[in-house]
Scaffold this active site. Structure first.
Site, PDB file in Angstrom:
ATOM      1  N   LYS A 201       0.829  -1.200   0.000  1.00 48.04           N
ATOM      2  CA  LYS A 201       0.000   0.000   0.000  1.00 48.04           C
ATOM      3  C   LYS A 201       0.876   1.269   0.000  1.00 48.04           C
ATOM      4  O   LYS A 201       2.098   1.199   0.088  1.00 48.04           O
ATOM      5  CB  LYS A 201      -0.930  -0.012   1.214  1.00 48.04           C
TER       6      LYS A 201
HETATM    7  C1  LIG Z   1      -9.974  -3.406  -0.997  1.00 51.99           C
HETATM    8  C2  LIG Z   1      -9.257  -4.143   0.103  1.00 51.99           C
HETATM    9  N1  LIG Z   1      -9.924  -4.364   1.249  1.00 51.99           N
HETATM   10  C3  LIG Z   1      -9.331  -5.004   2.268  1.00 51.99           C
HETATM   11  C4  LIG Z   1      -8.029  -5.462   2.186  1.00 51.99           C
HETATM   12  C5  LIG Z   1      -7.429  -6.199   3.328  1.00 51.99           C
HETATM   13  O1  LIG Z   1      -6.333  -5.529   3.875  1.00 51.99           O
HETATM   14  P1  LIG Z   1      -5.183  -6.317   4.640  1.00 51.99           P
HETATM   15  O2  LIG Z   1      -4.391  -7.074   3.621  1.00 51.99           O
HETATM   16  O3  LIG Z   1      -4.387  -5.227   5.295  1.00 51.99           O
HETATM   17  O4  LIG Z   1      -5.839  -7.217   5.627  1.00 51.99           O
HETATM   18  C6  LIG Z   1      -7.303  -5.246   1.021  1.00 51.99           C
HETATM   19  C7  LIG Z   1      -5.917  -5.725   0.913  1.00 51.99           C
HETATM   20  O5  LIG Z   1      -5.258  -5.742  -0.033  1.00 51.99           O
HETATM   21  C8  LIG Z   1      -7.935  -4.570  -0.057  1.00 51.99           C
HETATM   22  O6  LIG Z   1      -7.277  -4.353  -1.204  1.00 51.99           O
END
Ligand SMILES: Cc1ncc(COP(=O)(O)O)c(C=O)c1O
Length: 402
Positions: A201
């Site tokens: 990110k």
């Molecule tokens: C749109 C979206 N929501 C939720 C998540 C989940 O985040 P995390 O990987 O930090 O748990 C991601 C992760 O890439 C995402 O792209």
């Protein structure tokens, strides 16, 4: 003849690849200041919830213009916390987009609620407010728009719809830290906004997440939820015995560490520069592909400043002699680390098996899925990397043009 001659030059057919080594679709940037910030915490009294957590929460809240921020151990945990704080429970429904990472819908399932999908807008590929309105039932409790690729969803329309039906809006801004919607900053608009600090990110803590909100009651629920459901107020009331605490709800250990928060603070200091670099890369891509029949660059609505977590092109398949799979493989052979975001959530075997989806329910999202390719997009890309991507896309698309 021309097409055949050009095809022979493709790396997938034995030609010389555009690059010698693979350019990944995303990569984190960690500098000496980041490393020093983490080392300082490792030498301190605190590894987990110490002073850096509050500092990071305050800094993120200030950056996005929200009153409060609550850190979580991942973006998924932040979504789960927001689903809990929104009051989702068995029997409830919540609406989201099919074009997202499964976590956006899974967090509803964690709470025993049912994810309901609504199709996307053709331009931004974000949740369509009109289609969302059609899915509202007496069981609907919340709407979870996603800022796909870093372009904010149509938040005004979604918030108006939510107000009409008494629903909570949880914006999944995992892709959109730093984006603006008119004069307003993502993180200060929806009832709750969730962020992810996963390594790829804009701001990376390895794993990590955050919920921002202006509502102190939601903050209390979120803080409790990430810490086993332990009631901090009860703890504070019992000043006579430091051992005393009460678990008042079923919560989890979703705490983010001081180590991660120190890294987050150090990365936050560079966020603006990193976003500017991503915008410059996106501008180069868009310029290059505007005149490239076969490629449709991502669209940006007026008044929106996206932040380009992804740069997803759509293939104009009518101009091409092969489908996405072949073009994807051809780009990989050129050593361009392309990816696809996303397989529509309801088409995953788990969702098909549990909810009976067969395909065809959300035609705009499904059609987009057949055409999408995410090009490399990360702030550490060099000008040469960007040029390689443009050359490879032009080369491959020319070879497959009708
Ligand atoms: C749109 C979206 N929501 C939720 C998540 C989940 O985040 P995390 O990987 O930090 O748990 C991601 C992760 O890439 C995402 O792209």
């Amino acid at each position: 003849m021309t097409t055949l001659a050009t095809r022979a030059e493709l790396a997938i057919h034995g030609g010389k690849p555009v690059r010698e080594t693979l350019l990944p679709y995303a990569r984190q940037s960690v500098d000496e200041a980041d490393i020093q910030a983490v080392v300082d915490v490792l030498r301190s009294e605190w590894l987990t919830t110490g002073p850096k957590v509050g500092e990071f929460e305050e800094a993120v809240a200030a950056r996005v213009g929200a009153k409060y921020a609550v850190a979580f151990s991942s973006g998924t945990a932040a979504l789960h916390g927001a689903a809990f704080a929104a009051g989702l429970q068995p029997g409830d429904e919540a609406i989201t987009t099919p074009l997202t990472f499964a976590a956006t819908a899974n967090c509803m399932l964690y709470q025993g609620a049912r994810p309901v999908f609504a199709d996307v807008c053709t331009d931004t590929l974000n949740l369509d407010p009109e289609k969302t309105a059609e899915q509202i039932t007496p069981r609907t409790r919340a709407i979870f728009p996603v800022d796909y690729a870093g372009h904010p969803a149509d938040l005004d329309s979604i918030l108006a719809l939510a107000a009409k039906h008494g629903l909570t809006v949880v914006e999944d801004a995992s892709h959109a830290l730093g984006a603006t919607f008119g004069e307003r900053r993502v993180g200060s608009i929806a009832h709750m906004t969730t962020f992810s600090f996963h390594a790829v990110k804009h701001l990376a803590t390895g794993e990590g997440g955050m919920v921002t909100t202006d509502d102190p009651r939601l903050v209390e629920a979120l803080q409790r939820f990430r810490n086993h459901g332990i009631d901090r107020d009860a703890h504070q009331r019992q000043a006579s015995g430091e051992w005393f605490y009460e678990m008042v709800a079923l919560g989890y250990n979703y705490r983010l560490t001081d180590i991660a928060c120190a890294l987050g603070l150090s990365q936050l200091a560079k966020l603006d520069a990193n976003l500017a670099r991503r915008r410059a890369i996106a501008a180069c891509y868009t310029d290059a592909f505007r005149e490239c029949p076969g490629v449709i660059p991502p669209m940006v609505r007026g008044d929106i400043h996206p932040v380009w977590h992804l740069y997803p092109i759509r293939l104009d398949l009518e101009h091409l002699s092969s489908g996405r799979a072949e073009i994807f493989r051809a780009l990989r052979a050129e050593n361009i680390g392309v990816n696809v975001h996303y397989i529509p959530v309801q088409l995953h075997p788990y969702y098909r098996d549990h909810f009976g989806y067969r395909g065809g329910e959300y035609p705009i999202a499904e059609d987009a899925y057949q055409r999408l390719i995410s090009l490399p997009m990360f702030h550490g890309m060099t000008d040469q990397d960007v040029e390689d991507v443009v050359r490879a896309v032009r080369k491959v698309i020319a070879a497959y043009s009708r």
